[in-house]
Design an enzyme around this catalytic site. Structure first.
Site, PDB file in Angstrom:
ATOM      1  N   GLU A  50       3.247   4.885 -10.178  1.00 49.86           N
ATOM      2  CA  GLU A  50       1.956   5.588 -10.189  1.00 49.86           C
ATOM      3  C   GLU A  50       2.024   6.953 -10.866  1.00 49.86           C
ATOM      4  OE1 GLU A  50       3.177   3.978  -7.556  1.00 49.86           O
ATOM      5  OE2 GLU A  50       1.621   2.699  -6.700  1.00 49.86           O
ATOM      6  N   PHE A 112      -1.092   1.177   8.321  1.00 48.47           N
ATOM      7  CA  PHE A 112      -0.142   0.857   7.258  1.00 48.47           C
ATOM      8  C   PHE A 112      -0.649   1.423   5.929  1.00 48.47           C
ATOM      9  CE2 PHE A 112       1.228  -2.128   3.868  1.00 48.47           C
ATOM     10  CZ  PHE A 112       2.568  -1.792   3.876  1.00 48.47           C
ATOM     11  N   LYS A 162     -11.118   0.715   2.006  1.00 48.32           N
ATOM     12  CA  LYS A 162     -11.214  -0.670   1.548  1.00 48.32           C
ATOM     13  C   LYS A 162     -12.524  -1.325   1.965  1.00 48.32           C
ATOM     14  CE  LYS A 162      -8.711  -4.975   1.125  1.00 48.32           C
ATOM     15  NZ  LYS A 162      -7.469  -5.722   1.369  1.00 48.32           N
TER      16      LYS A 162
END
Lengths: 568, 163
Positions: A50, A112, A162
């Site tokens: 990244e 997570f 998300k």
């Protein structure tokens, strides 16, 4: 029409005219990747780390004056990108970073791959957003582009949980956004500009000092026009190189810690200083108290008011877009009845030319080992001075800045503010994506290149025929130089032991490699490599391990307190 | 020199941490910080007491103005202003000290807002030095707890800080 959050992200990018997104997928951005997969307007470039994504988006932006876009997942995706985000922030590069986040109901529960993205990146972005409601997404994307590209540019991050990328709402992409709290000044104050002009016309020893702001504002033509009309000397900062033509007789070279003798002397001894899009940072003027020892009148033009009178008190501050201000200053000059003090200016040029006579960049041309400066000089010749040159950080960066005479802006791409090793290769990828016909070279060292070497794989996948000019001196050269000068020759951990065979490494990634260890082979190798326009060539130049960058102003010293090669 | 910086900012999540983060990142000093919504629920008003040279204060106001969520910044100390702080102080109030404490509260124009047979809670408003003076004036052994809001301030006369 109702769209999902993921569709809104991709449609917003398309509406902004984004060609490329540099990124790396992961759990929390899968909906966005799914939408990228289903369309072909916005192309995705898969990096190998990244940090590479952020640097590639950054290099794309620097080389193209467009906005670089980077997309990474939550948690480690973000933390890996932080170095690249901070790099762009320090150099005021317009960039959008889209980051996935864990679902809204999981935020704060140590889920997570959860990290407080907005908190971690807050000090190294121009602004950031956490979008908790899909109905805010489109307007947030518009605001992000608006903020990134206006005023003093910078990276803006949009963090999207998300679940927000899966929810649906009506999509209307706003034409424009108005923010009452964010209204950057564009036009400079006319009264201040005429005051500045009066000072310039009275000057006996004038100096024009410009930085990255000229490049960012696309104001190099306007700058050249003003400098030529006035006949004054001009210096550029490391970030400003190419803002004024490097081969112009009025150019006195880069200034600062490794600036030329003539630029630093003229900077210190001028009586009127016009600073444009530059910020008097520690690597440029050294100790501000020493700089203030000699009194001079300072005019400072910058789009960011907080850059003015931060390290150095100025007499005429002008806040505005530097291009707008240059246009008005030139117009006022043309309409003005007076003219510059020609006899004083001639005397000043005589003095500057005497300083130039010191030939501060000279080096041993008779050595039978490759001198790194020679490689950069030959690179300039072989590429006709017209390549896009990226660099990493260290001695090679300074030699590239000193010896490659950039005549045009956006040809020189380096991490000036943050000083990020690992920047060179991924930013070269972005620069090449932005300019598919350009010659792109990455001047690097054997230490820096290993910090993002995994991107050789990306270069293979996207057929990016970058030429890597590795000035391999087996040391972290700048660290070694400081240890030699200031730490009694104790080379603590600066020797690069156990180096890979770069030729075979390049070959293993599917590229070509060349190892060059004789001065006579430098130019032929460069010619051969640049003739291979369809291939990445890794040129491993085995250079003098003990060569130092001169001139040098030691940290915290005054600008004219230079260590010169001739002193040794 | 001490300065009282008044800030209007968008009442958005994270705006406070942007301001606080700016002060810590740039090593500016914060002596006190108060923040609450204004009559316009979209806008909060923050008051920061800081100190530094004129150059530092200039940078602080410029850097604050750069924050996207900041609407307006003013240094109240540039002209006449009022500054007030509120303190709640819990003290032991038994025996002879009980009457003495009541007298001291009256002298300082404080109000006793909670009473038990052994304890007073006194509410005091004023500038910081008045509150300090009260603490100095009473027997330190009697103080059980203090809490202060930090300074909030407003300009005198027709100077108005509004969106």
């Amino acid at each position: 029409m109702e769209l999902t959050g993921a569709e809104i992200v991709v449609q917003s990018l398309a509406a902004e005219g984004v060609e490329f997104v540099f990124g790396y997928p992961g759990g929390s951005v899968l909906h966005i990747y799914d939408e990228l997969f289903k369309q072909d307007k916005v192309k995705h470039v898969l990096v190998r780390h990244e940090q590479g994504a952020a640097h590639a988006a950054d290099g794309y932006s620097r080389a193209s004056r467009k906005v670089g876009v980077c997309l990474v997942t939550s948690g480690p995706g973000v933390t890996n990108a932080v170095t690249g985000i901070a790099t762009a922030y320090m150099d005021s590069i317009p960039m959008i970073i889209i980051t996935g986040q864990v679902p809204t109901h999981a935020i704060g529960l140590d889920a997570f791959q959860e990290v407080d993205t907005v908190g971690i990146t807050r000090p190294c972005v121009k602004h950031n957003f956490l979008v908790k409601d899909v109905r805010d997404l489109a307007v947030t994307m518009k605001k992000a582009f608006h903020i990134a590209t206006t005023g003093r540019p910078g990276p803006v991050l949009v963090d999207i949980p998300k679940d927000v990328t899966a929810e649906r709402c009506e999509f209307i992409y706003p034409e424009r956004v108005e923010m009452r709290t964010y209204q950057p000044v564009v036009r400079g104050h006319s009264g201040q500009i005429s005051q500045a002009l009066e000072l310039l016309l009275q000057a006996k020893r004038p100096m024009i000092y410009t930085g990255g702001g000229i490049v960012l504002a696309d104001a190099s033509n306007e700058l050249a026009r003003l400098v030529h009309k006035l006949g004054f000397p001009c210096t550029n900062t490391l970030m400003g190189l190419g803002g004024f033509p490097g081969t112009d007789p009025q150019f006195v070279g880069m200034l600062g810690m490794h600036g030329t003798y003539e630029a630093n002397m003229a900077m210190q001894h001028c009586d009127v200083l016009l600073a444009i899009g530059a910020r008097f940072d520690d690597r440029v003027i050294g100790d501000p108290r020493d700089f203030a020892r000699i009194s001079r009148r300072i005019i400072h033009v910058d789009v960011d008011p907080s850059s003015i009178s931060k390290r150095v008190r100025v007499d005429v501050p002008i806040v505005g877009d530097v291009r707008e201000v240059l246009l008005e200053l030139t117009a006022q000059l043309e309409a003005h009845a007076g003219s510059v003090d020609k006899p004083a200016l001639d005397a000043w040029w005589t003095q500057i030319n005497e300083w130039r006579g010191r030939d501060c960049l000279r080096y041993d041309r008779t050595a039978n080992i490759i001198k790194p400066q020679y490689v950069v000089e030959k690179l300039w010749e072989v590429t006709g001075g017209d390549a896009i040159v990226t660099s990493d950080v260290g001695q090679h960066q300074m030699w590239a800045a000193q010896f490659y005479k950039f005549d045009k802006p956006r040809r020189w791409i380096n991490s000036g503010g943050l000083g990020t090793m690992g920047f060179g290769l991924p930013s070269a990828m972005g620069a090449r994506m932005a300019n598919p016909d350009a010659t792109v070279a990455c001047v690097t060292g054997e230490a820096s290149i290993q910090m993002c070497i995994q991107e050789l794989s990306t270069c293979k996948q996207y057929h990016l025929p970058i030429k890597i000019v590795n000035l391999n001196n087996r040391y972290m050269g700048m660290v070694r130089q400081w240890q030699e000068f200031f730490h009694g020759n104790r080379y603590a951990e600066s020797y690069m032991d156990a180096l890979p065979d770069f030729v075979r490494l390049a070959e293993a990634y599917g590229h070509a490699g060349m190892r060059i260890d004789k001065p006579a082979d430098v130019e032929p190798a460069l010619r051969e490599a640049f003739a291979r326009t369809d291939q990445l060539v890794f040129l491993d130049f085995i250079t003098d391990a003990t060569e130092n960058v001169y001139p040098m102003v030691a940290g915290g010293k005054g600008l004219t307190d230079m260590i010169l090669a001739e002193d040794l | 020199m001490q300065h009282i910086i008044s800030i209007l900012l968008e009442n958005e999540a994270g705006a406070l941490s942007r301001v606080a983060g700016l002060f810590s990142a740039r090593a500016y000093n914060i002596e006190s910080l108060t923040v609450a919504p204004t009559e316009d629920p979209l806008v909060s008003r923050m008051t920061i007491v800081t100190s530094g040279s004129a150059d530092v204060i200039e940078q602080i106001t410029k850097q604050l103005n750069k924050l996207i969520e900041v609407v307006k910044v003013v240094d109240l100390c540039e002209a006449g202003h009022l500054a007030r702080e509120l303190m709640l102080i819990k003290v032991k109030a038994t025996g002879a000290a009980r009457d003495e404490m009541k007298r001291m509260a009256d002298i300082f124009r404080g109000r006793i807002v909670d009473v038990t047979d052994a304890i007073y809670v006194i509410e005091l408003t004023g500038n910081g030095s008045k509150l300090d003076a009260f603490i100095e004036a009473i027997d330190a052994d009697l103080i059980l707890e203090t809490v202060r809001t930090g300074v909030c301030g407003i300009a005198r006369g027709d100077r108005v800080l509004s969106v």
